[in-house]
Structures are given as C-alpha cells and as structure tokens.
Write an enzyme that holds these catalytic residues in place. Structure first.
Site, PDB file in Angstrom:
ATOM      1  N   GLU A   1       0.884  -1.177   0.000  1.00 51.81           N
ATOM      2  CA  GLU A   1       0.000   0.000   0.000  1.00 51.81           C
ATOM      3  C   GLU A   1       0.914   1.217   0.000  1.00 51.81           C
ATOM      4  O   GLU A   1       1.428   1.607   1.046  1.00 51.81           O
ATOM      5  CB  GLU A   1      -0.903  -0.017   1.235  1.00 51.81           C
TER       6      GLU A   1
ATOM      7  N   CYS B   1      -2.285   9.597   2.390  1.00 53.62           N
ATOM      8  CA  CYS B   1      -1.870   8.966   1.128  1.00 53.62           C
ATOM      9  C   CYS B   1      -2.853   9.291   0.010  1.00 53.62           C
ATOM     10  O   CYS B   1      -2.474   9.381  -1.150  1.00 53.62           O
ATOM     11  CB  CYS B   1      -1.756   7.462   1.307  1.00 53.62           C
TER      12      CYS B   1
HETATM   13  P1  NAD Z   1       8.154   4.711   4.979  1.00 61.63           P
HETATM   14  O1  NAD Z   1       8.214   3.880   3.756  1.00 61.63           O
HETATM   15  O2  NAD Z   1       9.298   5.591   5.318  1.00 61.63           O
HETATM   16  O3  NAD Z   1       7.950   3.775   6.285  1.00 61.63           O
HETATM   17  C1  NAD Z   1       6.904   2.831   6.386  1.00 61.63           C
HETATM   18  C2  NAD Z   1       7.300   1.725   7.355  1.00 61.63           C
HETATM   19  O4  NAD Z   1       8.440   1.057   6.819  1.00 61.63           O
HETATM   20  C3  NAD Z   1       7.691   2.194   8.747  1.00 61.63           C
HETATM   21  O5  NAD Z   1       7.111   1.305   9.686  1.00 61.63           O
HETATM   22  C4  NAD Z   1       9.210   2.087   8.747  1.00 61.63           C
HETATM   23  O6  NAD Z   1       9.752   1.752  10.015  1.00 61.63           O
HETATM   24  C5  NAD Z   1       9.465   0.944   7.789  1.00 61.63           C
HETATM   25  N1  NAD Z   1      10.757   1.006   7.077  1.00 61.63           N
HETATM   26  C6  NAD Z   1      11.532   2.085   6.851  1.00 61.63           C
HETATM   27  N2  NAD Z   1      12.633   1.747   6.119  1.00 61.63           N
HETATM   28  C7  NAD Z   1      12.532   0.418   5.889  1.00 61.63           C
HETATM   29  C8  NAD Z   1      13.329  -0.535   5.183  1.00 61.63           C
HETATM   30  N3  NAD Z   1      14.448  -0.165   4.576  1.00 61.63           N
HETATM   31  N4  NAD Z   1      12.896  -1.807   5.114  1.00 61.63           N
HETATM   32  C9  NAD Z   1      11.759  -2.184   5.703  1.00 61.63           C
HETATM   33  N5  NAD Z   1      10.950  -1.343   6.389  1.00 61.63           N
HETATM   34  C10 NAD Z   1      11.325  -0.054   6.480  1.00 61.63           C
HETATM   35  O7  NAD Z   1       6.804   5.533   4.856  1.00 61.63           O
HETATM   36  P2  NAD Z   1       6.204   6.615   5.845  1.00 61.63           P
HETATM   37  O8  NAD Z   1       7.006   7.864   5.774  1.00 61.63           O
HETATM   38  O9  NAD Z   1       5.975   6.014   7.197  1.00 61.63           O
HETATM   39  O10 NAD Z   1       4.748   6.847   5.221  1.00 61.63           O
HETATM   40  C11 NAD Z   1       4.495   7.744   4.191  1.00 61.63           C
HETATM   41  C12 NAD Z   1       4.247   7.020   2.887  1.00 61.63           C
HETATM   42  O11 NAD Z   1       3.273   6.015   3.059  1.00 61.63           O
HETATM   43  C13 NAD Z   1       3.696   7.944   1.820  1.00 61.63           C
HETATM   44  O12 NAD Z   1       4.305   7.646   0.591  1.00 61.63           O
HETATM   45  C14 NAD Z   1       2.227   7.581   1.776  1.00 61.63           C
HETATM   46  O13 NAD Z   1       1.597   7.861   0.550  1.00 61.63           O
HETATM   47  C15 NAD Z   1       2.281   6.129   2.053  1.00 61.63           C
HETATM   48  N6  NAD Z   1       0.997   5.681   2.571  1.00 61.63           N
HETATM   49  C16 NAD Z   1       0.253   4.850   1.820  1.00 61.63           C
HETATM   50  C17 NAD Z   1      -0.994   4.436   2.277  1.00 61.63           C
HETATM   51  C18 NAD Z   1      -1.866   3.516   1.476  1.00 61.63           C
HETATM   52  O14 NAD Z   1      -2.811   3.013   2.048  1.00 61.63           O
HETATM   53  N7  NAD Z   1      -1.592   3.279   0.213  1.00 61.63           N
HETATM   54  C19 NAD Z   1      -1.445   4.881   3.517  1.00 61.63           C
HETATM   55  C20 NAD Z   1      -0.645   5.723   4.245  1.00 61.63           C
HETATM   56  C21 NAD Z   1       0.583   6.124   3.780  1.00 61.63           C
END
Ligand code: NAD
Length: 462
Positions: free
Chosen positions: A207, A241
């Site tokens: 997602e 998002c």
């Molecule tokens: P992110 O990708 O930085 O982090 C998401 C999760 O991944 C966190 O729990 C983090 O600890 C973990 N993470 C970070 N680096 C990692 C790695 N190298 N390997 C594995 N896991 C890792 O995203 P964010 O800043 O928390 O969220 C914002 C993004 O999420 C935006 O792009 C937004 O559009 C998207 N988003 C999508 C939805 C949806 O339903 N499609 C909903 C909310 C947010």
C-alpha cells in the site's frame, strides 16, 4: 525474532480458528478500542504536535470500528466454500473454492494514520483466521506504544503480537518468512520490502503512495470542487496517502479557482497558527522537506500563495504549516515529481479534457484519481482512459470509506487490495477443490483408447 517464532510454532501446531473464535477476537478488539479511543486521539496529537481529537476519531477510530463490524456481519458468508461450475465433461463431479488461513501475516505500517493503517489490515487478517505480527512506525512512537498495549490487552501473544522499532528492526521484520506481508509506506521503501520478501517468496500487499490528481471539468462548480478538494487536502494537513496531490483546472479558471480556494480555506480554518482543528506537520524533517519543495518551486518561477490571516506567524519551533496553492508549476519542479504529503496544492492548467487525461497518463499510475463533472459520458471516459488505485467522482478520498470496495494501488502506488471481503480473500488461501463423483466420467478417457475415447476426443477438439 522470538515473537515471530512463537506465532509460527502456534500456527503450525494448532487448527485454524473457526467462525466463532474469529468473531470473538474481533468483538474483543472492538471493545478494547472503544475503551482506548480518546487515548488514541491524545497519542496521535502528541506524536504530531497537534491533531484534533475529532479528526482522529473520524478518520482513524471510526473506520476501524466500522471495519470490525463489517467483518463480523459478513465473515460467515465470506468463509463459506464457494461452488463453481464444472464442465459437462467432468459431471457429475463438483468443484469449490475453500478459504483457508495463510498462517502468519506481517503488517508494517506508516505513521500518518498510525492506528488506522495498523488495525484495519489486522481486522482483515483476523477475519481470514491468521496469526499476526505488527511493526508500527517509529515516527509516531507514542501511538506505536499504545498499539502494543492494546494488542497485549486483547490477544494472546501466540495470536497477535507487536514489535516496535525503526528501519533496522523493520528490515529484519520484512525478511522473515511470513505467509503474507502487508506493507504500508513509501514507494521507495516498498521496493526494498519486495526484494526482502522475494528471498522467501512471501506474497505481498504493498500500500504505497504517489501523486493523486484532482481534475475539475469546466462545467463543474469551482466553489464546490474547491471546497471538497481542500477539505480532503487539509485533513491531517495533507499527510494523507489519498489526499489530492495536485489539481488540474481549465486554464482560464486557474485564478478563479485560487480565489475560491482562499475563501474556502478561510471558512474551514478561520485561523491557522493556533487553530486546534488544523494538524501540525509530524516532525522537523518533514517540515523542512515541505519548505524545500516550496523554495525549489519558487526558485524555478512558481507563484506560491499561502492562505492564512495577516499577522499570523508560523515556524517558531512549531511545525504548523499554512495551506499553500502553487501556480505556474513545471514538471521539472520537485513538487511535481515527488509525492507532496503536506498542505501544498499545485494548480496545473489544462486546455482540454484530452490534455488533462494525457497529463495524468504520462505520469506514474496514482493511488487515487478525482474527477469533478456531472456529465455521465465524460465521467465514464475518464474512468476508462485512466488507471489508478481507486476513484472518487465529485469528491475526494471517500472511496476508501466504503467497506464493500477493494482498496489498493496500482503499479508504483501499490499492489493487491484489502478492506472487507477483498482483504479477507487477500489473506486467505483460495484453495481450488475438485470433488469427483461416484461415477467418474473421465474414466472414458483412460487407455486403452478405444472408439468411445476417440469419439469424445472428436467432441473435445472440435
Ligand atoms: P516509509 O516507507 O518511510 O515507512 C513505512 C514503514 O516502513 C515504517 O514502519 C518504517 O519503520 C518501515 N521502514 C523504513 N525503512 C525500511 C526498510 N528499509 N525496510 C523495511 N521497512 C522499512 O513511509 P512513511 O514515511 O511512514 O509513510 C508515508 C508514505 O506512506 C507515503 O508515501 C504515503 O503515501 C504512504 N501511505 C500509503 C498508504 C496507502 O494506504 N496506500 C497509507 C498511508 C501512507
């Protein structure tokens, strides 16, 4: 990770939970969330610096409770084996699809709706009879701690458990051999998660984010469109998002759109800097990132119009950022290349609907598309000629609130769907079962091949 090993051991030794146990688990979760709902709002407010209790109750707690109630009401029908037709050749046999829990599901969530993005996938995973390990985002640490407390209060750790931590913990987490992994986060990290999951051939639901456009047709009321676009944009100060990322407006209406936008933002938020209804940007890094997008756009000739009252001051240690409309944007500007994820709305002019559709189609497929128009044929045209995760017509975001609709992105905005039945299926093994009849018609096709077999072949190959 011990938490994972315990879940895996329990999953391979115990039988799958039946309808009654799944319902009990979801009812318990409903009760515990009701008890903690105000604390949830408080934790989010602390993590963000400021977010209205109403916003958390409306956009996080309500969808979770609603999702639980929907699953409880429909799970029995979802779980029922589904008969499918068999060809005349195989009759009197029958065939059916049987839904079976996959085993242990991993959920990694983002910070922007820390409860919604954790508990809603959990509901689907539990409805499908799985055990679950959760890794909430470290960027909302107080919400992550409360998530852990809620889970421990509700579930046996051999059923659902939580681990907390940042990217290092998360990297280990996504390399575990889950039976399914649902990741919510950025497209960049999504790619890393997919690489790690590939090692174990772990099936994934991603997602992700992206730039969701809002196209307003020239015939549509600019005032209504602006009201709906800005309401959706400014929930959680644009850190959503599904927020409309940019608006495509007929070129001769751009100035009018910006004017009605200013008036409509003033109605929603008569003041901004001290307004408890207006959410703060989550941290200094994201605040600076957004300021950087604006500085980059201005350096390249954009006009940035901040909507706030005269004399209101921002910054000063707080991360509250006023809504900004941006005119004269170009594709080279960072704010037109990256997901904005904040209260900044580029207003992109278009000449004809063909151009607007071409603009969207020349960019990565978005998580959502919004189209404002009451003309049925044109609406169908936009639906047919664009590809996005989901669509809301004549408003924004609301398709996500429909329990009956699958939710998910496409291409760089994600893969796979969840919510309601789509989530139940995603986290179940849809096992195809063929039940041979007492008389097997296929016996006619065994060797030694005689006249009957050849006659049948003639039929089959015609
Ligand atoms: P992110 O990708 O930085 O982090 C998401 C999760 O991944 C966190 O729990 C983090 O600890 C973990 N993470 C970070 N680096 C990692 C790695 N190298 N390997 C594995 N896991 C890792 O995203 P964010 O800043 O928390 O969220 C914002 C993004 O999420 C935006 O792009 C937004 O559009 C998207 N988003 C999508 C939805 C949806 O339903 N499609 C909903 C909310 C947010």
């Amino acid at each position: 990770m011990n938490e994972f090993v315990n879940l895996k051991t329990a999953s391979s030794s115990g039988s799958a939970p039946g309808l009654r146990e799944r319902r009990e688990a979801l009812k318990r979760l409903h009760e515990v969330i009701q008890v903690h709902r105000d604390e949830m709002a408080q934790r989010v407010a602390e993590d963000f610096g400021r977010r209205a209790t109403e916003e958390t109750l409306l956009l996080e707690v309500f969808p979770i409770l609603n999702g639980i109630r929907h699953a409880i009401a429909h799970m029995e029908a979802w779980m029922r084996p589904r008969g499918v037709a068999v060809s005349w050749l195989f009759k009197p046999a029958s065939a059916q699809i049987v839904y079976q829990p996959l085993g242990v599901v991993g959920i990694v969530s983002a910070w922007n709706y820390p409860f919604w993005l954790t508990f809603l996938p959990l509901v689907d995973a539990l409805a499908a009879g799985n055990r679950v390990l959760i890794k909430p985002s470290e960027i909302a640490p107080r919400s992550a701690d409360l998530t852990g407390a809620i889970i421990r209060e509700t579930f046996d750790p051999a059923h659902v458990n939580v681990v907390t931590g940042g990217p290092e913990v998360s990297k280990k987490f996504v390399s575990l051999p889950f039976d399914h992994l649902l990741f919510t986060g950025s497209t960049r990290v999504g790619k890393e998660v997919m690489k790690a999951a590939a090692e174990n051939l772990t099936p994934l639901t991603l997602e992700l984010g992206g730039k969701s456009p809002a196209i307003v047709h020239e015939s549509y009321s600019l005032k209504t469109a602006a009201e709906r676009i800005w309401t959706g944009k400014l929930y959680n100060a644009g850190q959503t998002c599904l927020a409309p990322d940019y608006a495509l407006i007929p070129e001769d209406k751009v100035d009018e759109f910006v004017d009605v936008s200013r008036a409509c933002v003033a109605r929603l938020y008569p003041a901004l800097a001290e307004n408890p209804d207006y959410t703060s940007i989550v941290n200094q890094r994201h605040y600076e990132r957004l300021m950087g997008l604006i500085a980059d756009a201005m350096a390249q000739g954009a006009e940035c119009l901040a909507f706030h009252n005269e004399g209101e001051s921002f910054g000063n240690g707080s991360h509250v950022m006023p809504p900004v409309a941006v005119k004269r944007v170009t594709s080279e500007m960072t704010l037109m290349r990256e997901e904005i994820f904040g209260p900044v709305l580029p207003v992109v002019p278009y000449q004809s609907l063909d151009d607007a559709i071409a603009y969207v189609n020349s960019r990565p497929r978005p998580l959502a598309l919004y189209y404002f128009d009451n003309h049925r044929k044109r609406v169908n045209r936009v639906l047919n000629e664009t590809v996005s995760g989901g669509v809301t017509v004549n408003d924004v975001i609301l398709h996500v609130a429909q329990s009956g609709l699958p939710f998910g992105g496409v291409g760089p905005s994600g893969m796979g769907h969840y919510h309601g039945e789509a989530g139940f299926r995603r986290m179940s093994k849809e096992k195809g079962v063929f039940l041979q009849g007492r008389i097997a018609s296929t016996a006619m096709l065994r060797p030694p091949y005689g006249r009957l077999a050849r006659a049948m072949m003639g039929f089959l190959l015609k």
